[in-house]
Design a protein around this motif. Structure first.
Motif, mmCIF file in Angstrom:
data_model
loop_
_atom_site.group_PDB
_atom_site.id
_atom_site.type_symbol
_atom_site.label_atom_id
_atom_site.label_comp_id
_atom_site.label_asym_id
_atom_site.label_seq_id
_atom_site.Cartn_x
_atom_site.Cartn_y
_atom_site.Cartn_z
ATOM 1 N N THR A 80 36.957 48.547 37.478
ATOM 2 C CA THR A 80 36.349 47.691 38.491
ATOM 3 C C THR A 80 37.096 46.364 38.480
ATOM 4 O O THR A 80 37.791 46.047 37.511
ATOM 5 C CB THR A 80 34.863 47.414 38.197
ATOM 6 O OG1 THR A 80 34.739 46.840 36.896
ATOM 7 C CG2 THR A 80 34.031 48.683 38.283
ATOM 8 N N LYS B 185 34.674 48.677 42.932
ATOM 9 C CA LYS B 185 35.148 49.916 42.307
ATOM 10 C C LYS B 185 36.609 50.183 42.721
ATOM 11 O O LYS B 185 36.894 50.374 43.895
ATOM 12 C CB LYS B 185 34.247 51.089 42.708
ATOM 13 C CG LYS B 185 32.915 51.090 41.932
ATOM 14 C CD LYS B 185 31.938 52.109 42.464
ATOM 15 C CE LYS B 185 32.314 53.542 42.154
ATOM 16 N NZ LYS B 185 32.362 53.871 40.713
ATOM 17 N N GLU C 93 33.580 43.362 33.662
ATOM 18 C CA GLU C 93 34.113 44.704 33.910
ATOM 19 C C GLU C 93 33.812 45.623 32.714
ATOM 20 O O GLU C 93 33.406 46.771 32.896
ATOM 21 C CB GLU C 93 35.629 44.633 34.177
ATOM 22 C CG GLU C 93 35.978 43.941 35.502
ATOM 23 C CD GLU C 93 37.426 43.462 35.605
ATOM 24 O OE1 GLU C 93 37.721 42.681 36.526
ATOM 25 O OE2 GLU C 93 38.252 43.859 34.760
#
Lengths: 339, 339
Positions: free
Chosen positions: A217, A231, B246
């Protein structure tokens, strides 16, 4: 002071009754959907050996890790993986947003609705569809989209939501292991973010205990200045085959004591689990019940398949290493909760 | 039947006494090493708001996630990160195994023992040392090597094992959050496998709750035919700055309700946490106690540093977004457990 004491008393009472209830449960059959046989006995023996105080194979609660493949092990994977159904179902919306895709393969074929042609799409084309429908949006938007789909999509054979198609005997194994302080994990070749959306409601497995194929991500800021995670199409882990033990190390950091799978993609996870010291359990679900579910192998002379292939070589290797084969036909009294 | 009943009774009694003990703990000060002040109050208020039934900010137990940076937030990071000390200490063994390295930089400089020259090594050279000492061995061998080092290595100032240098006030926060059903995670720029070795004994945080900078592994077979995981130099996640949210998504899959950090590398984690709906807690530990620990910033006019930099700009931004600044000097009654 009085309130505090009575609150203490009520809490103690609640916990005590919980203890009694847990204990009572342990006295009844924890696996009622399993027929008596080698597979059921193997599970009961394993839990007994690893959790009974004083057992030479005792495992401290903190180290009790059990990993489960999902597709074909916890729920139905035929005729196609549910996630692939999701991705194909998303294509019309994708084309609506980008009309130029309607003329481009593989989107053109998917839009045609020709099932035979869709089934024949090469892997490269399937990957294009996965990338287009699983990446490029925020984590929250993806989550909402999958939730929406799960609420309306139905399996073509049972005409039920996909999340109804979990195997009741395996649900009992999950429960039984957790009741004995095992942490249960899904370790799936499917998308980590996809499975996380329903794993808690469907299996009692929280997002942080879902290990799957995962893309990166990127941390971004929206127009409102608020941060979000986008994403990316960059693959971090292909959680299949050797990727399963690698994913287990990445996400859990300990070797499982029990692992459950059903196909070639689970080989290394079962092998890695079984190679650990002490008592370990490796189980292989055999789809040999065409009447109640599906029958495919090609192990044991079952019909060959592209989805969830179990070769005779792997079946034999498993037997050699002490893996327990679960026959859906013989070992499972019932398959679905709704039966 | 008699045995069973008495076992039930003993279990109920144990659980009841546990409940009473937990309850009694809740009545006493859960943060005894914290001075009364805004920081302590913020932690107590946050837990109250998110865990009291009926609170408008109530968070279901399954969603209670708290993340902690490690270096400079849970333990001492000056003069150099403990992991860097480990890597430098490993160089002699490395050179012993591969004598040709003795003539090659940066190993030559490390072998010289010249601290000033070592401190001046450029980042690229430091990376070479990290790759050489953190990858290329099996996961199990690495684990054993770190354990051995931790048992004998000592911090140069306190002459104590590094694992003694955790901040007692933060240990209390970890405990307090866990007693209120929060799952506590380490989210560190340090190596995931390195921190996992001691996180459970040191912080009560199991390996699966350590998120860190992580390289891939490869599934291999040893000469004995047994599978093992080889630590690869391929970086999967740089768990610093944007890599922290993340990494949180990768490993946890939920946004934390509370996050604790101390430097620029924690900015995005704190920002991401605080941007969530409901009541969220973001805390920034300020190293302003040169007598009992270290003082560095350069925020608030503290001496600048290369290790754990906290700029005035970030300090101001945090204040603007409602982050709580913890002054080690003013908010912490004591810093170490051994004091």
């Amino acid at each position: 002071m009085k309130t505090r004491s009575s609150a203490q008393f009520v809490r103690a009472l609640l916990l005590a009754s919980l203890a009694v209830a847990t204990h009572a449960f342990a006295q009844t059959d924890p696996l009622p959907s399993w027929n008596d046989g080698a597979a059921k006995k193997a599970i009961l023996d394993f839990v007994q050996a690893t959790t009974r105080q004083g057992s030479p194979s005792f495992v401290p609660p903190a180290e009790r890790i059990a990993t489960f493949d999902q597709d074909g092990t916890l729920w139905v994977e035929h005729p196609i993986y549910s996630q692939v159904a999701y991705c194909l179902d998303r294509v019309p919306d994708l084309v609506k947003a980008k009309p130029e895709l309607a003329k481009v393969e593989p989107f053109k074929t998917v839009m045609s609705g020709n099932r035979e042609a869709i089934a024949k799409l090469p892997l490269k084309d399937l990957e294009k569809i996965l990338v287009a429908t699983l990446t490029g949006m925020s984590v929250d938007d993806f989550d909402a989209e999958v939730k929406k789909w799960l609420a309306r999509a139905k399996d073509p054979r049972w005409k039920r939501p996909y999340t109804d198609l979990t195997y009741q005997p395996m649900q009992e194994v999950l429960e039984f292991l957790r009741a004995n302080s095992y942490k249960t994990y899904i370790v799936t070749g499917g998308g980590q973010d996809f499975v996380r959306v329903y794993a808690e409601a469907t299996y009692g497995i929280p997002p942080e205990q879902v290990v799957g194929t995962v893309s990166g991500t990127s941390y971004k800021y929206g127009k409102d200045g608020k941060p979000y995670l986008l994403k990316d199409p960059k693959l971090l882990l292909n959680d299949d085959n050797a990727g399963k033990p690698e994913g287990i190390h990445l996400m859990i950091g300990r070797r499982p004591y029990a692992a459950f799978g059903n196909s070639g993609g689970d080989r290394q996870m079962l092998e890695y689990t079984k190679a650990g010291a002490g008592t370990r359990l490796a189980m292989l679900v055999l789809h040999d019940d065409s009447a109640r579910e599906y029958a495919y192998g090609p192990a044991r002379g079952l019909p060959p398949t592209k989805v969830g292939t179990l070769t005779q070589a792997l079946y034999d290797e498993g037997k050699k290493h002490g893996w327990i084969v679960v026959s859906m036909k013989d070992d499972w009294k019932r398959i679905f909760t709704f039966e």
